[in-house]
Design an enzyme around this catalytic site. Structure first.
Site, PDB file in Angstrom:
ATOM      1  CG  HIS A   1      -1.671  -1.245   1.455  1.00 35.42           C
ATOM      2  ND1 HIS A   1      -2.879  -1.539   0.875  1.00 35.42           N
ATOM      3  CD2 HIS A   1      -1.333  -2.333   2.199  1.00 35.42           C
ATOM      4  CE1 HIS A   1      -3.268  -2.745   1.257  1.00 35.42           C
ATOM      5  NE2 HIS A   1      -2.343  -3.248   2.049  1.00 35.42           N
TER       6      HIS A   1
ATOM      7  CB  SER B   1      13.067  22.506 -15.088  1.00 31.29           C
ATOM      8  OG  SER B   1      12.360  23.718 -15.152  1.00 31.29           O
TER       9      SER B   1
END
Ligand code: ARG
Length: 458
Positions: free
Chosen positions: A155, A277
């Site tokens: 999970h 970026s």
């Protein structure tokens, strides 16, 4: 010129010609088309269906055509209807009437079914090689990080300690299954449809087995002519295998993306496999892993395309089936490109074992081991589980870990605890003890690396 002039009074409308034509994408099967034709021509000669000299001339000229295309001396005519038309046209241009005999006892329907099979059988070798390289690279890394402790997750919550080597070997298992799937697939695919004709076989005394033999299909031939021309299961299966590979690559990519984040920082990708970026100077992005994850959608789409094309098609050949190739080729190119980029990206990634260990030290991932400690001392597992749960609650309350909780606190919850509990919950000890077959212990990792390499034949 199309192959089907005769009953037609007009030429095909030029836009319709473009619409109908498959040569822009099936031209890549020229080698397989020619090889299939050579085998067919030789068989026609051997069976006395055409003159032996003519059959030899056809085979030799087809060889010349193949050589000329390979060498760039002959350009494939992109206005031809398909690659079959082009090759036959070129043959006839070179040897006249003899070339016109090649198509005796054959149809483009069995021809194209064969070509695609041969093409995929060739490509499968490259794919198997790339999967092998990926698995090899993973075993190399697993071998290096066989004892690097990291948190295992369920999970996406820290669950139990494992080793990084063990985590990588999980992916080896997946990619080896993909490898095995290809091996099974090729057995089913090596069955020649030639001789199925357009749909109803042929009246000529052909020898289908010898053609199959010549083409490396071990003499196997399809048993039903309708199925022979209209079966595309092999393409569907191929796309399914490619899709499953992409499922595996996308899961791995997702983990790499997470591991690269500052929240995890388990690995650092090499500069050669990351991007920046345009605005944020600090950024180093895992674009390659993201693209691989994204391209999985594209490959699943290709599988969906062919499933939908084939769904509800009546027997036997229908032109719809020409749509098989673009889907298959797109998926194939995509997976090859992904594997070629993914493997060196993994190979060059730096593994930050200290960060993995730090993450493993939080989150009480040794709680199961504390419970197991009590079980070894005779307590039923359910009671041991409850006692350990109380300890975890206590730790959370006091901002401690199981390692730093004083022994008195342990004893207050259950008197079976002794000083040796600290050894039992030591992270290295926790993984070392998990020696069950398939477990994460360093010993298991080293053994499974060896097994995996043996499976690879290395
Ligand atoms: N280009 C066709 C295809 O890819 C070849 C078979 C053509 N057969 C036909 N009956 N028109 O399916």
């Amino acid at each position: 010129m199309p192959l089907w002039t005769g009953r037609f009074k007009k030429q095909l409308d030029s836009q319709t010609n473009d619409f109908n034509s498959s040569i822009p994408f099936d031209s890549r099967m020229y080698t397989q088309d020619i090889k299939g034709s050579v085998a067919h021509a030789k068989m026609l000669g051997n069976q006395g269906i055409i003159d032996r000299e003519e059959s030899e001339l056809i085979a030799k000229t087809l060889g010349d055509i193949l050589y000329d295309i390979d060498e760039g001396n002959l350009e494939i005519d992109m206005t031809a209807e398909d690659i079959h038309t082009f090759v036959e046209g070129e043959l006839t241009k070179r040897i006249g009437d003899s070339g016109k005999r090649l198509h005796t006892a054959r149809s483009r329907n069995d021809q194209v079914a064969l070509d695609l099979k041969l093409y995929l059988l060739d490509q499968y070798k490259e794919l198997a090689g790339l999967l092998g390289e990926l698995v090899w690279t993973l075993t190399k890394k697993a071998n290096t990080y066989y004892d690097a402790v990291m948190p295992g997750y369920t999970h996406l919550q820290r669950a139990q300690p494992i080793t990084f080597g063990h985590h990588l070997l999980a992916y080896c298992e997946m990619f080896m299954r993909d490898f095995d799937r290809f091996c099974d697939w090729q057995k089913r695919t090596k069955v020649s449809p030639l001789g199925s004709g357009a749909l109803a076989g042929t009246t000529y005394p052909i020898d289908r087995h010898s053609v199959s033999e010549q083409l490396g299909m071990d003499g196997n031939v399809t048993a039903n002519s309708l199925d022979g021309v209209s079966d595309r299961d092999y393409a569907l299966e191929f796309l399914s295998i490619l899709s499953i590979i992409m499922v595996h690559l996308s899961r791995f990519s997702e983990e790499i993306i997470m591991w690269c984040s500052w929240e995890f920082k388990f690995i650092e990708l090499d500069d050669a496999f990351s991007t920046g970026s345009s605005i944020m100077p600090q950024k180093k992005n895992p674009d390659i892993a993201e693209l691989v994850r994204g391209k999985s959608g594209r490959v699943f789409g290709d599988l969906q395309t062919l499933l939908t094309v084939m769904k509800g098609l009546p027997l036997a050949y229908n032109k719809d089936m020409q749509e098989d190739k673009e889907a298959v080729f797109d998926a194939l190119d995509t997976v090859i490109m992904c594997l070629k980029t993914f493997t060196p990206m993994i190979d060059t990634a730096e593994v930050l074992t200290e960060n993995m260990r730090k993450a493993a030290a939080k989150g009480f991932i040794n709680a199961t081991d504390a419970a197991d400690y009590l079980v070894y001392k005779g307590l039923p597992f359910r009671d041991a589980y409850k006692a350990t749960g109380q300890l975890v609650a206590l730790c959370i309350d006091k901002d401690l870990t199981l390692e730093t909780l004083p022994i008195e606190e342990y004893k207050a919850v259950c008197e079976l605890f002794e000083e040796d509990v600290y050894k039992a919950i030591d992270l290295d000890e926790c993984v070392r003890k998990r020696t069950v077959k398939g477990g994460p212990s360093p010993e298991c990792v080293l053994r499974e690396v060896k097994n995996m390499r043996q499976r690879l034949g290395l």
